[in-house]
Each structure stands twice: as structure tokens, then as C-alpha cells.
Design an enzyme around this catalytic site. Structure first.
Site, PDB file in Angstrom:
ATOM      1  CE  LYS A 107      -0.444  -2.419   3.094  1.00  0.00           C
ATOM      2  NZ  LYS A 107      -0.689  -3.446   4.067  1.00  0.00           N
ATOM      3  CG  ASP A 203      -1.583   0.253   7.499  1.00  0.00           C
ATOM      4  OD1 ASP A 203      -0.945  -0.427   6.686  1.00  0.00           O
ATOM      5  OD2 ASP A 203      -2.719  -0.069   7.920  1.00  0.00           O
ATOM      6  CE  LYS A 207      -4.059  -1.289   5.147  1.00  0.00           C
ATOM      7  NZ  LYS A 207      -4.251  -1.828   6.492  1.00  0.00           N
ATOM      8  N   GLY A 304      -3.062 -10.643   8.302  1.00  0.00           N
ATOM      9  CA  GLY A 304      -2.844 -12.055   8.620  1.00  0.00           C
ATOM     10  C   GLY A 304      -2.563 -12.868   7.382  1.00  0.00           C
TER      11      GLY A 304
HETATM   12  N1  HSE Z   1      -0.938  -3.132  10.320  1.00  0.00           N
HETATM   13  C1  HSE Z   1      -2.106  -3.269   9.546  1.00  0.00           C
HETATM   14  C2  HSE Z   1      -3.305  -3.401  10.456  1.00  0.00           C
HETATM   15  C3  HSE Z   1      -2.093  -4.436   8.597  1.00  0.00           C
HETATM   16  O1  HSE Z   1      -3.170  -3.399  11.673  1.00  0.00           O
HETATM   17  O2  HSE Z   1      -4.412  -3.453   9.947  1.00  0.00           O
HETATM   18  C4  HSE Z   1      -1.271  -4.155   7.380  1.00  0.00           C
HETATM   19  O3  HSE Z   1      -1.739  -3.056   6.673  1.00  0.00           O
END
Ligand code: HSE
Length: 428
Positions: A107, A203, A207, A304
Site C-alpha cells: 500500500k 497505514d 489504503k 494475517g
Molecule cells: N498493520 C495493519 C493493520 C495491517 O493493523 O491493519 C497491514 O496493513
């Protein structure tokens, strides 16, 4: 049966080994569904001698991911290394320059370089697919590019960082502080190597920027995402918001407004009874609103091994079937440069204000709000903690700028015991 599709996998961490497992376990199933054999021919990772719990001896090994991408026996470069720049980007660029398709879970790379990569891929007759980059196992990229392709999208929302949702729901359910639950998330291995990526909203912001590009036909613009993390959320906010019927979520919202594209990833209040409000633990949820379809809600594991590898393989299966959707769902040259609009859509806000417990204090705060044109919807005062009195206010819809003006004027009242907290209430 058509010619086989040969994969080169760079990155053998959790997701990479998950992909190897699916290819090995479901070779027959995938061949039946695609009409082609899908095979791994070569792999690459930082360390070769590491027990990964999967058989790799049938595959060629490359130390250099770019060399892997360029191997003549690799048709699709599967990039699962991560990192916005460095080897992941170099190898991806090499693959698309050679006209090879790329499947990636990266991403950060696409949020920062997506437009340039998409244009280069297009020029070279290649496609980049990234289902695994957004919300793990939830097929949201596919939902937007395919299932909702005939809709004008109104809004895209989502809880897309499982770690943050775990922290917020654990705080809510156990009454523990942010710091305590953060430590638990670290012990459980939920946090990225740089935890700011999670708790700072970065993060999830990556997205959201990717989904915005698809939904609104705009060039991916992560720099324009208004980002705010969850680090400042207190147990008091969680409990008092709950008392008013809300849950606090790190919520991404993207919508095209009259002033431009609004993209926010920030803590928001949502009704406790809404699907987003009921989302527990490390689960993700994406809400998509289109003019014909109305609202749809997708929920599932956002991270996961199994869920993310499932999403990677969905892209591989598409390529094996000959389905070649442009990177952001339309030709990259046709994506427009968005005009960023900062929080232009008015909303109600939750405010928590610690006041000095003296006559007229509340009246002065109400006056400041009134002077900024902000109307109070509901208000609640809690038991005094000498010498302060915590007050909760839910406003009627207001603009963020009016709210900022009011907050800036509050210290001059001389009745504040600490900085006011203001969190947007999202209508979902
Ligand atoms: N670290 C991210 C989360 C997963 O906790 O959703 C990877 O993007």
C-alpha cells in the site's frame, strides 16, 4: 489447457509463505477455475536459510528481487516485500518495464508512487493489481473496480487498520488506558515495525488514498489525506462518547465535494448501533456508497497470512483468467488530478471540555460556540472532580473551521482547565 502462468514471489514473510501455501494446496482447484495451471517458478527473500514451514526446494532462488522479476520463466511478479521505495519499487519498475504484470500487497508504494507506476505499466502493456494492499482479505478493490463499476461513487468509508480497532475496542471493553492496551498490541505482534504507521493513521491513510483513486477516478494523492492518529484518545473520551451512544473509530472517509476531494483518516464518533460502531477487535470494515447500489458494507480480516494471501491469489486468478483491469480501474492517463478539500462537509462534533468549576463557566463556553455560529444539540455535565467540571457537548452540524475558531477563542474565557477535545461525528 492454456499455457501455465508462472509466478515469481519476492518476499517470504507471513503473506509470501501464505501465498506459497495456497498455490501448493489449491493447485488443482485454481487450474479448474482458471483453465490454466498456476505455478511458482522462483522466489526471493532477504534470508535464504530460514525455516518457513513451507517447501521451497522446487523453486529457483534469487537473492535479488529485480533479477527474480526479470527471469524469463516468471510471467507475474508477486511483490510482497513492502516498503514504499527501495528494492520493492526497483523490482516493480523492472517488471513493468519488461511488460510483466505485477501483483502486490504494498500500500505504501502505491500510495506514494501509484500514478507513475500505473502509467508506466500501461505504456508497457502490463497491469498492477493490489487487492491485498487494502483491508487484507476483504475484496474491496474488486468490489469498486468491478462490482460497482457502473456507479458514480458518493462516499467510501472504512476502518482499515485492525491494530487501531483492536486498541480502541480493548480500551472500550476493559476500561484500560491507551498506553496499557498499546503495550498489549505490541506483545501480540499486531504493531508494524514502526508503530506510527498504525497508530498515526498512516497505514490506513495509504489504503484510503488507493480506494479514493478508484472510486473517484483521481490520481492517488496520499499527501492530501488529512491524517490524525489515535494516540491522543483517552479512556475518558471512549467512555463518555459511549455514554452519549457512540463508539470511537479510526475512520477513513473519502468523498467528492463541491470544493474537491475530501480524504480524511481520523478518529471519529459513529453510532454504537451502526455496523461500524459494532466492529470489534482487529477486524476491518469498508462501507461503499454508490448512486445505484446505495450502501454496501464489507467486513472481514484486514491482515494475517490467510486473508492477505487469499487477496493476492484473487489477483493472480484474475490474471490467469485473462482479466486485465487497469491499475486504478480506468486508464492511468485518464485519472484526473484531484483538488484537495479539507473537511469541507459540515458535521456534528463531540467536545469534551474540562471547565473550572465556577459560576458562569459553562455560559462563557456556550457564548464562544454561539459567537462562532455553532449550535449545541446536547450537553452533559459529569460529577465534579474538584476543582474542575467535565462537560460534554454534541454540536449540531458545523464546519471544522468554525469549530477551530471556537476552540481558539476558548482559552481567553479563563475557565478552561485543560485543552478541549473535539472529535467529528460521522453520519454512517
Ligand atoms: N498493520 C495493519 C493493520 C495491517 O493493523 O491493519 C497491514 O496493513
Amino acid at each position: 489447457m492454456a499455457e501455465k502462468l508462472r509466478l515469481g514471489i519476492a518476499g517470504l514473510g507471513t503473506v509470501g509463505t501464505g501465498v506459497v501455501r495456497i498455490v501448493q494446496r489449491h493447485a488443482a482447484l485454481i487450474a479448474e477455475r482458471t483453465g490454466r495451471a498456476v505455478e511458482i517458478t522462483a522466489v526471493s527473500a532477504r534470508t535464504r536459510d530460514k525455516e518457513r514451514g513451507v517447501r521451497l526446494n522446487a523453486y529457483a532462488w534469487e537473492d535479488d528481487p529485480t533479477a527474480l522479476a526479470l527471469r524469463p520463466d516468471v510471467d507475474v511478479f508477486v511483490e510482497l516485500m513492502g516498503g514504499s521505495d527501495g528494492p520493492a519499487k526497483a523490482a516493480t519498475e523492472a517488471a513493468i518495464a519488461a511488460g510483466k504484470d505485477v501483483v502486490t500487497a504494498n500500500k505504501a508504494m502505491l500510495a506514494l508512487h501509484g500514478q507513475q507506476l500505473a502509467e508506466t505499466a500501461e505504456k508497457n502493456g502490463a497491469v498492477i493489481r493490489f487487492e491485498a494492499a487494502v483491508a487484507g482479505g476483504i475484496p474491496v478493490v474488486k468490489a469498486l473496480t468491478e462490482g460497482l463499476a457502473a456507479n458514480e461513487m458518493a462516499r467510501v468509508m472504512g476502518v482499515m487498520n485492525g491494530t487501531c480497532n483492536f486498541i480502541l475496542t480493548e480500551m472500550q471493553n476493559t476500561g484500560r488506558s491507551y498506553d496499557e492496551v498499546f503495550r498489549e498490541a505490541a506483545e501480540l505482534g499486531y504493531l508494524e515495525a514502526d508503530p506510527t504507521l498504525d497508530v498515526g493513521g498512516i497505514d490506513a491513510g495509504h489504503k484510503l488514498a488507493l480506494l479514493s483513486a478508484i472510486a473517484f477516478g483521481t490520481q492517488v494523492d496520499f499527501g492530501a489525506v488529512e491524517l490524525e492518529g489515535i494516540e491522543k484518545i483517552t479512556i475518558e473520551d471512549i467512555e463518555q462518547a459511549a455514554d452519549m451512544g457512540y463508539r470511537i473509530k479510526l475512520l477513513g472517509v473519502a468523498q467528492m465535494t463541491g470544493r474537491g476531494l475530501e480524504q480524511r483518516m481520523s478518529p471519529c464518533l459513529v453510532p454504537a448501533t451502526s455496523p461500524l460502531g459494532q466492529l470489534e477487535a482487529a477486524t476491518n470494515m469498508v462501507v461503499l456508497e454508490g448512486d445505484s447500489v446505495g450502501q454496501i458494507v464489507l467486513r472481514g480480516a484486514g491482515a494475517g497470512e490467510g486473508p492477505t494471501a487469499s487477496a493476492v491469489m484473487a489477483d493472480v486468478v484474475d490474471l490467469a483468467r485473462g482479466i486485465r483491469v487497469p491499475t486504478f480501474g480506468r486508464p492511468a492517463q485518464g485519472l484526473t488530478k484531484p483538488t484537495p478539500a479539507r473537511s469541507s462537509v459540515p458535521a456534528p462534533y463531540y467536545m469534551r471540555i474540562e471547565l473550572q468549576d465556577k459560576p458562569g463557566a459553562l455560559a462563557r463556553i456556550a457564548t464562544v460556540l454561539g459567537d462562532a455560529g455553532i449550535s449545541i444539540d446536547r450537553m452533559r455535565q459529569y460529577g465534579h472532580v474538584d476543582p474542575t467540571a467535565p462537560v460534554l457537548i454534541v454540536t449540531h452540524k458545523t464546519s471544522r473551521s468554525a469549530l477551530n475558531d471556537a476552540i481558539a477563542a476558548m482559552p481567553a474565557t479563563g475557565v478552561l482547565a485543560s485543552d478541549p477535545v473535539a472529535i467529528r461525528i460521522e453520519e454512517v
